[in-house]
Design a protein around this motif. Structure first.
Motif, short mmCIF file in Angstrom:
data_model
loop_
_atom_site.label_atom_id
_atom_site.label_comp_id
_atom_site.label_asym_id
_atom_site.label_seq_id
_atom_site.Cartn_x
_atom_site.Cartn_y
_atom_site.Cartn_z
N PRO A 2 0.87 -1.14 0.02
CA PRO A 2 0.02 -0.14 0.01
C PRO A 2 0.70 1.32 -0.05
O PRO A 2 1.97 1.16 0.12
CB PRO A 2 -0.70 -0.13 1.27
CG PRO A 2 -0.02 -0.97 2.33
CD PRO A 2 0.66 -2.02 1.43
N ARG A 3 0.13 2.34 -0.20
CA ARG A 3 0.85 3.73 -0.17
C ARG A 3 1.77 3.87 0.74
O ARG A 3 2.71 4.54 0.66
CB ARG A 3 -0.24 4.88 -0.28
CG ARG A 3 0.19 6.22 -0.31
CD ARG A 3 -1.42 6.85 -0.51
NE ARG A 3 -2.00 6.65 -1.60
CZ ARG A 3 -1.79 7.57 -2.94
NH1 ARG A 3 -0.81 8.59 -2.68
NH2 ARG A 3 -2.26 7.49 -3.90
N GLU A 4 1.67 3.34 2.20
CA GLU A 4 2.51 3.83 3.33
C GLU A 4 3.59 3.01 2.93
O GLU A 4 4.77 3.67 3.62
CB GLU A 4 1.82 3.00 4.43
CG GLU A 4 0.69 3.73 4.98
CD GLU A 4 -0.70 3.19 4.22
OE1 GLU A 4 -0.50 2.03 3.74
OE2 GLU A 4 -1.49 4.21 3.83
N VAL A 5 3.76 2.17 1.98
CA VAL A 5 5.34 1.66 1.81
C VAL A 5 6.26 2.75 1.42
O VAL A 5 7.44 2.40 1.49
CB VAL A 5 5.36 0.25 0.93
CG1 VAL A 5 6.42 -0.28 0.56
CG2 VAL A 5 4.34 -0.73 1.56
N THR A 6 5.48 3.33 0.49
CA THR A 6 6.59 4.61 -0.03
C THR A 6 7.35 5.29 1.09
O THR A 6 8.20 5.64 1.22
CB THR A 6 5.81 5.54 -0.95
OG1 THR A 6 5.07 4.69 -1.83
CG2 THR A 6 6.49 6.52 -1.56
#
Lengths: 413, 413
Positions: free
Chosen positions: A180-184
């Motif tokens: 998900p986005r948080e991985v960035t």
């Protein structure tokens, strides 16, 4: 796999890559190119899936065009990898070396960074390009593409893995970062695991990465590029450069965005310039003096000078002097490429010295500010920052250095 | 003055400095040195004030020693500025240059960064050193010292301003940043106003700056330096290097912190090594094998290997192989300076290739990893990061580059 595990695997792969001979890296690039072609069908099928999802989500036609792969585009990716194999390997180059008075032999040697993270938008070709430039420079790549191209990127990376396996290199040398986005954000703060982050995409993405990262970042940035037509300009040269820089490919960062014209050549230059721009389909956003020349001129607003149009639009302003041109550029430059057209050595020298940008051009189109045009081969982008790399960021800029100090027992007094 | 106004003034000064000839910069450095000596009394009086406040606050004797100025220390600051005047000016150097097929003449030229912020702890001499290295490299300096040395720093900067005035350069080329603690955070996020931040001080300060900055940072870091005594080492060489690296100046970042000894030379090397270390007052924190040699050995704890002792302490471990030594170093290195003592070319080559640090040494003391010893003259610190500068950060590393592209009307096809 969790990001941390991927990053640790990348570190291990980087240790292998750092001592992999150039010939093996080149063989891997050719094997990756072969595998891309062999996997064309699977890549196109995965890409069709991404395109269907994007269309269902109402994505704009221009974004879908960037996302869509064709056999030709896959062929282009393979060609890019083969060209990368033909470039000189910077790893191991001795930057400088000397023998100290005490007999110590000291060399500064190019080495890979280690693990490079690339964060990019919906262009599946970046997956192959970035993987290739990282591999050739001896770096492990953690590729974080847009979720909208996930299936395409995965298919491309699977082909790259086939190539790596073919020459006995670890697949973990090129990894796609999922999740998900948080991985960035995890990636952006993985200090000690990731050595360098390179965002590739629009201003929004770049700002997000620059603001949120604790890992060192190279900013490959926006280009608010100016052309100043000096009082001593050859106006034919100015005309050709203006049209080329604005219209040859308006959507790229080294295209022209603002034209500044010395008032003493405005009468001679502007009518012809505006006619040519009009014929090329360019909308001119001009100041009062410019508007007097043609009814087609849209009044320029203050904010327009900050605009990287990336379209067939051009801001135009008449200035009283070279100094006013320099002041305007200092205020609005994004530090990419700035051009003067002049036959005066004094004016050219002053412009070159006073303008602070990755590239300053005299009597040439800013469209030349490009790794390929500079003869560097492929580039990962144009850096507009001053730290480490400024201008085209090619293989050389994908490396760091280490000092090797050899002695026979020297101790410090 | 508010920080933003100081930063804008620094930008203006930087534009002047960028085109100031070397001779004028050198004259300024000499005038600054003269002024420091002429102002000795005022500086000492201001410093006495700082020392009184520090004593009243119960500051430790060692910190007060770093804070205290003497006529000799002021003389040392002046000498440092004069030496800086004697160094080659990197600004304007052509890094590379070529003529493209289309006739474009392209040069990559060294230029100053612009505005450099230095954040440092209670050492007033940094004020003069940092001001000098920034000036010589054509950069405006924003100096943010510790509040505990504010009076001293102000007196030093006033002397530097006298020197700048004497040659007609703007005082805003070297500014002291005053104000409460929050000003440091404003400085760290002044993207676009400050081109580069360099923290100088302990690990706490450096981490704070690295974590909180959006301005690019150069990390001048900690040194957890290792020495590996290989099975093929000349043990006399190993002994001399070990003692020198550990004891010649234990409080600095290139001093030795961990000794690794190949088990096949442990019997021959350790008894003598421990005797020598004991005589030099070094406390050895050793593994079991080491502890068998001497009763004076303190058992090493796992966390000790992460320790940058900066004192007369040394962690010691016996390893089974070169590979185990490399693995240990990979795990614990801070990326500063790592040393092998060996007569084996194979072992040396493998160590140099596999160890990832700013400097890797063969048969020489890590105390040589220093701008002065490398022949660079003064340095602002040793960079342990891989971006832009790695190792001694001297005048060259205080510059960026720009591309100058000259043509006669070339446009891109």
């Amino acid at each position: 796999m969790e990001f941390r595990d991927q990053a640790l695997a990348a570190r291990d792969a980087a240790q292998v890559l750092a001592v992999t001979p150039t010939g093996v890296k080149n063989a891997a690039l050719h094997a990756m190119a072969d595998a891309l072609l062999a996997c064309t069908e699977a890549i196109l099928a995965a890409n069709a899936e991404d395109v269907r999802t994007a269309e269902a989500n109402g994505t704009s036609a221009s974004l879908i065009d960037r996302l869509r792969l064709t056999p030709e585009r896959i062929g282009g990716m393979a060609d890019g990898l083969r060209q990368m194999a033909g470039l000189a390997d910077p790893v191991g180059d001795v930057v400088r070396g000397w023998t100290a008075d005490n007999g110590l032999r000291i060399r500064q040697v190019r080495v890979p960074f280690g693990v490079i993270g690339i964060i990019y938008e919906a262009r599946p070709n970046v997956t192959a390009d970035a993987g290739g430039i990282c591999l050739k420079s001896g770096n492990a790549a953690l590729l974080r593409g847009s979720s909208s191209t996930y299936a395409s990127n995965l298919a491309v990376v699977e082909a790259l893995h086939q190539g790596l396996r073919a020459v006995g290199l670890p697949e973990t040398a090129v990894q796609l970062v999922a999740g998900p986005r948080e991985v960035t954000d995890v990636m952006m703060t993985a200090r000690g695991l990731v050595d360098l982050l390179i965002p590739r995409g629009g201003a929004g993405l770049i700002n997000h990465v620059v603001q949120g990262s604790t890992v060192p970042v190279i900013e490959t940035g926006t280009g608010n590029c100016h052309l100043y037509v000096d009082v001593d300009a050859d106006l034919d040269v100015a005309y050709a450069i203006m049209l080329n820089a604005k219209t040859q490919r308006p959507s790229v960062c080294n295209a022209l965005e603002t034209l500044l014209v010395h008032r003493d050549v405005a009468d001679a230059f502007l009518p012809r310039a505006l006619r040519g721009l009009d014929e090329a389909g360019v909308t001119v956003h001009g100041d009062e003096r410019t508007a007097r020349v043609s009814k087609a001129v849209v009044p320029v607003e203050e904010g327009d000078f900050e605009e990287e149009w990336l379209s067939l639009d051009l801001s135009v302003k008449v200035v009283h002097s070279l100094d006013e041109a320099i002041s305007h550029i200092r205020r609005y430059t994004s530090g990419h490429s700035e051009t003067i057209v002049t036959d005066s050595r004094t004016a050219a020298d002053r412009f070159v010295a006073a303008v602070d940008a990755a590239a300053v051009l005299v009597n040439a189109s800013s469209r030349f500010v490009d790794g390929g045009e500079f003869g560097f081969g492929a580039e990962i982008g144009i850096s507009t920052q001053k730290l480490h790399a400024r201008g085209p960021m090619a293989l050389l800029e994908m490396t760091s250095t280490k000092y090797v100090v050899e002695g026979n027992g020297q101790v410090r007094a």
